[in-house]
Design an enzyme around this catalytic site. Structure first.
Site, PDB file in Angstrom:
ATOM      1  N   HIS A 229       3.699  -2.070   3.093  1.00  0.00           N
ATOM      2  CA  HIS A 229       2.849  -2.282   2.000  1.00  0.00           C
ATOM      3  C   HIS A 229       1.536  -1.833   1.904  1.00  0.00           C
ATOM      4  CE1 HIS A 229       1.779  -6.023   4.022  1.00  0.00           C
ATOM      5  NE2 HIS A 229       0.644  -5.773   3.548  1.00  0.00           N
ATOM      6  N   ASP A 259       9.303  -3.562   6.236  1.00  0.00           N
ATOM      7  CA  ASP A 259       7.801  -3.398   5.746  1.00  0.00           C
ATOM      8  C   ASP A 259       6.722  -2.853   6.986  1.00  0.00           C
ATOM      9  OD1 ASP A 259       5.297  -3.688   4.445  1.00  0.00           O
ATOM     10  OD2 ASP A 259       5.068  -5.910   4.726  1.00  0.00           O
ATOM     11  N   SER A 337      -3.837  -6.715   7.405  1.00  0.00           N
ATOM     12  CA  SER A 337      -2.241  -6.059   7.435  1.00  0.00           C
ATOM     13  C   SER A 337      -2.180  -5.140   8.160  1.00  0.00           C
ATOM     14  CB  SER A 337      -1.563  -6.069   6.005  1.00  0.00           C
ATOM     15  OG  SER A 337      -1.595  -7.177   5.459  1.00  0.00           O
TER      16      SER A 337
END
Length: 488
Positions: A229, A259, A337
């Site tokens: 993402h 992901d 992230s």
């Protein structure tokens, strides 16, 4: 009476006076006699009884409460220049020593000394504001007292260690013993990278920053793992290493269901890499460290513990997810992230993925990363290029009853709907963003088919060149057309 007899009587009288005076002096508590008795060591009790200790005294400035010679009661330590030792063995404050008298006392006797600087204390040197290096803080204070007496300016201690010390002195005992987090960061940080993504402005045709994230190096020749993402297609991906070197990266593999993504740079030299630990061996309560670049602030470190090692995706409302996430209270913010979650050995046990709220964050286990890398390696060995994949550019959750109630509580204008897919983040510069999708939209239909789970969206993206999406936004019903991006 004869003269000789009188002289004899006077002599006896004088002797009697001297004898009486001697007896009086021997019996009287004169200072020198009391001092002599005070120099007899008092024995320590066989067992300490705290109830027999006197009330805690109020110590003068510079003094402190310390255990007495026997370790039973608290006493005020002597400061520099005060008497120490004696019958009760009064100690000096830390950093001072009790100076012994020149004469040796018989066994069993206690001597009275004076507290002074502990000369030659290793590592006790300090640098004064006058540029001089003093052997100890005590020595600097001694010099300052002399300076004040002659009206000179006293020096201020400005640095622990010698004045010429560059600051690379060895850490103290407590820092060395307890700063295990710093040791982990020192080992791991060189392999953590900052990702800056750019998109081309339709107005100026210039590349402008659109988003950022983190990643970590898994091969010396420049393979980097991050979250899927974090990436968007048709963008420039710039990787910055810890030393400041910057490289442009290309996407090698991406798996939106997991992901996970793999990107590649072409470095000039071999890079430091991180090894994957076994997340299956992780235990709840273990210390973990999260590294990344939240809000584009590089080399940011947070630490915490593992709350649970297997938080199922279904518990998070991800009905089509078969991943058991690692839950931790280490703070993972936007931009973190893709960064590594490591154990105290410096091994990667997860990749930072999702923050729900402060103290509740989730990471994809390293065992999943290992399988992702193994699949990529196998394709390379067989000479198979990865299949073309389509990318929409949004993060979503199925609209469960609990999520629906929470969203309506936070936003009274939230759509009145019983099912659908909740869009909680649209990646800037992606196909979803270009089509007009926004955060907190609810997708209820794609190409005329009802949508209730994220699997419905993923399958629609996989099977169709373009998507006709019905979206609820507040009280509005919007019809959007999206062309998914193709990723090799």
């Amino acid at each position: 009476m004869s003269r000789s007899k009188m002289s004899s009587q006077r002599l006896w009288a004088v002797r009697a006076q001297f004898l009486l005076l001697w007896l009086l002096l021997w019996a009287a508590p004169v200072p020198w006699a009391e001092a002599r008795r005070s120099r007899v060591s008092l024995p320590c009790p066989d067992a300490c009884d705290p109830t027999r200790c006197p009330p805690l005294p109020s110590c003068s400035a510079g003094s402190a409460l310390v255990p007495d010679r026997c370790g039973c009661c608290q006493v005020c330590a002597a400061v520099e220049g005060q008497e120490c030792g004696g019958a009760r063995g009064r100690p000096c404050v830390p950093g001072l020593r009790c100076g012994a008298p020149f004469s040796r006392e018989p066994s069993g006797r206690a001597w009275l000394g004076t507290c002074g600087c502990a000369e030659g204390a290793e590592g006790a040197a300090v640098c004064g504001s006058d540029g001089r290096t003093y052997p100890s803080l005590c020595a600097l204070r001694k010099e300052n007292r002399a300076a004040r007496q002659r009206g000179a300016l006293p020096a201020v201690p400005v640095q622990k260690g010698a004045c010429g010390d560059s600051g690379t002195t060895r850490a103290g005992r407590l820092r060395t013993k307890y700063n295990f987090i710093a040791a982990v960061v020192e080992k791991v940080a060189p392999s953590v990278v900052h990702l800056q993504l750019f998109r081309r402005s339709p107005l100026t045709n210039q590349e402008i920053p659109s988003s950022s994230g983190s990643g970590f190096i898994v091969s010396e020749d420049g393979l980097i793992v991050t979250n899927a993402h974090v990436l968007t297609n048709q963008q420039k991906i710039q990787v910055e290493l810890q030393n400041g070197a910057q490289y442009e990266a290309t996407v090698k593999d991406i798996d939106h269901k997991l992901d996970l993504a793999l990107i590649k740079i072409e470095p000039d030299t071999d890079l430091p890499v991180l090894l994957l630990g076994r997340s299956s061996d992780l235990r709840a309560g273990e210390f973990v460290v999260a590294l990344g670049s939240p809000f584009s602030l590089q080399n940011t470190v947070t630490a915490g513990i593992v709350s649970t090692t297997q938080r199922g995706g279904k518990e998070l409302g991800l009905k089509d997810s078969d991943i058991d996430y690692i839950q931790t209270d280490a703070i993972i913010n936007h931009g973190n992230s893709g960064g590594p979650l490591v154990n105290l050995d410096g091994d990667v046990i997860g990749i930072n993925t999702l923050k729900v709220t402060a103290g509740i964050s989730f990471a994809i286990p390293s065992d999943r990363i290992r399988q992702f890398l193994a699949d990529y390696h196998e394709r390379q060995l067989k000479g198979k290029a990865p299949l073309q994949k389509k990318y929409l550019g949004l993060r979503m959750l199925p609209l469960t009853l609990n999520l629906l109630q929470e969203m309506k509580r936070q936003d009274p204008d939230f759509p009145d709907v019983s099912s659908g897919v909740f869009v909680y983040e649209v990646i800037q510069g992606s196909a979803a963003a270009s089509s007009g999708l926004r955060d907190h939209d609810v997708i209820v239909s794609i190409n005329g088919q009802p949508v209730t789970t994220t699997t419905d969206v993923i399958e629609a993206v996989k099977d169709n060149a373009f998507l006709s999406i019905i979206v609820l936004r507040g009280s509005q019903t919007l019809f959007l057309t999206v062309t998914p991006e193709i990723i090799n």
